[in-house]
Motif scaffolding. Structure first.
Motif, PDB file in Angstrom:
ATOM      1  N   GLY A   1       0.788  -1.221   0.000  1.00 28.21           N
ATOM      2  CA  GLY A   1       0.000   0.000   0.000  1.00 28.21           C
ATOM      3  C   GLY A   1       0.823   1.275   0.000  1.00 28.21           C
ATOM      4  N   VAL A   2       2.114   1.159   0.301  1.00 25.34           N
ATOM      5  CA  VAL A   2       2.971   2.351   0.300  1.00 25.34           C
ATOM      6  C   VAL A   2       3.459   2.593  -1.122  1.00 25.34           C
ATOM      7  N   ILE A   3       3.200   3.800  -1.630  1.00 27.69           N
ATOM      8  CA  ILE A   3       3.613   4.167  -2.979  1.00 27.69           C
ATOM      9  C   ILE A   3       5.020   4.732  -2.964  1.00 27.69           C
ATOM     10  N   ASP A   4       5.294   5.607  -1.992  1.00 26.21           N
ATOM     11  CA  ASP A   4       6.617   6.225  -1.876  1.00 26.21           C
ATOM     12  C   ASP A   4       6.846   6.591  -0.417  1.00 26.21           C
ATOM     13  N   ALA A   5       8.084   6.469   0.025  1.00 27.33           N
ATOM     14  CA  ALA A   5       8.434   6.825   1.401  1.00 27.33           C
ATOM     15  C   ALA A   5       9.809   7.469   1.432  1.00 27.33           C
TER      16      ALA A   5
ATOM     17  N   ASN B   1       7.918  11.163   5.197  1.00 28.01           N
ATOM     18  CA  ASN B   1       6.878  11.613   4.273  1.00 28.01           C
ATOM     19  C   ASN B   1       6.473  10.419   3.428  1.00 28.01           C
ATOM     20  N   ILE B   2       5.212  10.036   3.528  1.00 31.66           N
ATOM     21  CA  ILE B   2       4.749   8.791   2.910  1.00 31.66           C
ATOM     22  C   ILE B   2       3.549   9.067   2.004  1.00 31.66           C
ATOM     23  N   ALA B   3       3.630   8.547   0.783  1.00 36.37           N
ATOM     24  CA  ALA B   3       2.487   8.521  -0.128  1.00 36.37           C
ATOM     25  C   ALA B   3       1.973   7.083  -0.115  1.00 36.37           C
ATOM     26  N   PHE B   4       0.669   6.919   0.093  1.00 28.07           N
ATOM     27  CA  PHE B   4       0.133   5.563   0.212  1.00 28.07           C
ATOM     28  C   PHE B   4      -1.241   5.464  -0.426  1.00 28.07           C
ATOM     29  N   ASP B   5      -1.658   4.213  -0.676  1.00 22.30           N
ATOM     30  CA  ASP B   5      -2.970   3.919  -1.226  1.00 22.30           C
ATOM     31  C   ASP B   5      -3.929   3.709  -0.055  1.00 22.30           C
ATOM     32  N   ALA B   6      -4.889   4.608   0.089  1.00 23.33           N
ATOM     33  CA  ALA B   6      -5.830   4.543   1.211  1.00 23.33           C
ATOM     34  C   ALA B   6      -6.752   3.325   1.134  1.00 23.33           C
ATOM     35  N   ASN B   7      -6.858   2.700  -0.039  1.00 25.36           N
ATOM     36  CA  ASN B   7      -7.661   1.480  -0.161  1.00 25.36           C
ATOM     37  C   ASN B   7      -6.949   0.281   0.453  1.00 25.36           C
ATOM     38  N   THR B   8      -5.636   0.377   0.597  1.00 22.89           N
ATOM     39  CA  THR B   8      -4.848  -0.752   1.068  1.00 22.89           C
ATOM     40  C   THR B   8      -4.387  -0.590   2.513  1.00 22.89           C
ATOM     41  N   THR B   9      -4.052   0.624   2.907  1.00 25.07           N
ATOM     42  CA  THR B   9      -3.541   0.867   4.256  1.00 25.07           C
ATOM     43  C   THR B   9      -4.069   2.205   4.755  1.00 25.07           C
ATOM     44  N   SER B  10      -3.787   2.516   6.011  1.00 25.37           N
ATOM     45  CA  SER B  10      -4.279   3.764   6.602  1.00 25.37           C
ATOM     46  C   SER B  10      -3.144   4.473   7.339  1.00 25.37           C
ATOM     47  N   LYS B  11      -3.401   5.697   7.726  1.00 22.00           N
ATOM     48  CA  LYS B  11      -2.405   6.471   8.484  1.00 22.00           C
ATOM     49  C   LYS B  11      -2.089   5.775   9.800  1.00 22.00           C
TER      50      LYS B  11
ATOM     51  N   ASP C   1      -2.354   2.623  10.494  1.00 27.46           N
ATOM     52  CA  ASP C   1      -1.606   1.399  10.214  1.00 27.46           C
ATOM     53  C   ASP C   1      -0.127   1.720   9.986  1.00 27.46           C
ATOM     54  N   LEU C   2       0.141   2.826   9.292  1.00 27.53           N
ATOM     55  CA  LEU C   2       1.533   3.229   9.052  1.00 27.53           C
ATOM     56  C   LEU C   2       2.227   3.638  10.348  1.00 27.53           C
ATOM     57  N   VAL C   3       1.507   4.330  11.227  1.00 32.90           N
ATOM     58  CA  VAL C   3       2.070   4.706  12.535  1.00 32.90           C
ATOM     59  C   VAL C   3       2.432   3.447  13.315  1.00 32.90           C
ATOM     60  N   ALA C   4       1.518   2.484  13.348  1.00 34.72           N
ATOM     61  CA  ALA C   4       1.770   1.226  14.065  1.00 34.72           C
ATOM     62  C   ALA C   4       2.918   0.451  13.431  1.00 34.72           C
ATOM     63  N   PHE C   5       2.992   0.466  12.101  1.00 31.04           N
ATOM     64  CA  PHE C   5       4.054  -0.252  11.400  1.00 31.04           C
ATOM     65  C   PHE C   5       5.423   0.312  11.760  1.00 31.04           C
ATOM     66  N   VAL C   6       5.561   1.646  11.698  1.00 37.03           N
ATOM     67  CA  VAL C   6       6.858   2.268  12.019  1.00 37.03           C
ATOM     68  C   VAL C   6       7.199   2.048  13.489  1.00 37.03           C
ATOM     69  N   SER C   7       6.222   2.177  14.369  1.00 35.59           N
ATOM     70  CA  SER C   7       6.471   1.960  15.799  1.00 35.59           C
ATOM     71  C   SER C   7       6.857   0.511  16.101  1.00 35.59           C
ATOM     72  N   GLY C   8       6.435  -0.419  15.244  1.00 36.33           N
ATOM     73  CA  GLY C   8       6.731  -1.833  15.453  1.00 36.33           C
ATOM     74  C   GLY C   8       8.055  -2.300  14.862  1.00 36.33           C
ATOM     75  N   ILE C   9       8.734  -1.426  14.103  1.00 33.82           N
ATOM     76  CA  ILE C   9      10.030  -1.802  13.543  1.00 33.82           C
ATOM     77  C   ILE C   9      11.022  -2.017  14.675  1.00 33.82           C
ATOM     78  N   ALA C  10      11.871  -3.009  14.527  1.00 32.37           N
ATOM     79  CA  ALA C  10      12.884  -3.381  15.533  1.00 32.37           C
ATOM     80  C   ALA C  10      12.228  -3.825  16.840  1.00 32.37           C
ATOM     81  N   GLY C  11      11.150  -4.551  16.727  1.00 30.70           N
ATOM     82  CA  GLY C  11      10.504  -5.118  17.901  1.00 30.70           C
ATOM     83  C   GLY C  11       9.633  -4.146  18.663  1.00 30.70           C
ATOM     84  N   GLY C  12       9.502  -2.931  18.175  1.00 34.20           N
ATOM     85  CA  GLY C  12       8.644  -1.954  18.826  1.00 34.20           C
ATOM     86  C   GLY C  12       9.268  -1.226  19.989  1.00 34.20           C
ATOM     87  N   GLU C  13      10.570  -1.403  20.184  1.00 36.18           N
ATOM     88  CA  GLU C  13      11.223  -0.783  21.335  1.00 36.18           C
ATOM     89  C   GLU C  13      12.046   0.447  20.993  1.00 36.18           C
TER      90      GLU C  13
END
Length: 162
Positions: free
Chosen positions: A62-66, A76-86, A88-100
């Motif tokens: 769902g991410v077009i450009d980051a 700065n993220i361009a994304f497809d709103a039909n596939t993902t949401s803001k 979801d992206l916040v949770a995804f970035v916060s979860g990188i490297a185990g979320g810590e």
């Protein structure tokens, strides 16, 4: 030998029946492009942190450009709103490297500043403009005068205060 032929024929028939089954195709919606800026805390370096986050975001469905800017701690993220949401992206970035390591949040939008016509005229009129306003004015190659963006706010702020 006859049993082998029967088993082989049965296996071939099963394979054809299973392999030729109609697949249900998902309806593909047109891309609904949206942009979001995320403030990211916890980044300590450009290569190990910012580039890693950017790489993982670019591979997310769902991410077009980051683009991750380490010095500003912003993604700065361009994304497809039909596939993902803001969210979801916040949770995804916060979860990188185990979320810590990283905490992401939606960055507040910058409000565009506009000057009043009176302010623009004062800035363009170099004979009556203050020294600060004169420093804010520039002349284009075609001879037209314009206010520099950061000075428009100072010019307008002076007018509002007056």
């Amino acid at each position: 030998m006859k049993i082998q032929k029967i088993l082989f024929s049965f296996a071939l028939a099963c394979f054809l029946l299973i392999g030729c089954k109609n697949e249900v195709k998902k309806e593909k919606l047109p891309v609904q492009k949206e942009n979001v800026s995320l403030a990211i805390s916890g980044m300590t370096c450009e290569i190990g942190c910012a580039k890693t986050i950017q790489s993982k975001l670019s591979k997310k469905e769902g991410v077009i450009d980051a683009k991750v800017v380490f010095t500003d701690s912003i993604a700065n993220i361009a994304f497809d709103a039909n596939t993902t949401s803001k969210e979801d992206l916040v949770a995804f970035v916060s979860g990188i490297a185990g979320g810590e390591l990283y905490k992401a949040s939606i960055a507040p939008k910058k409000v565009a500043h506009t000057c009043t016509e009176d302010c623009k005229e004062t800035c363009q009129n170099k004979t009556t403009a203050t020294e600060t306003e004169k420093a804010c004015c520039s002349v284009n190659e075609d001879g037209t005068t314009f206010c520099k963006e950061d000075c428009k706010m100072a010019c307008c702020a002076d007018k509002i205060a007056a």
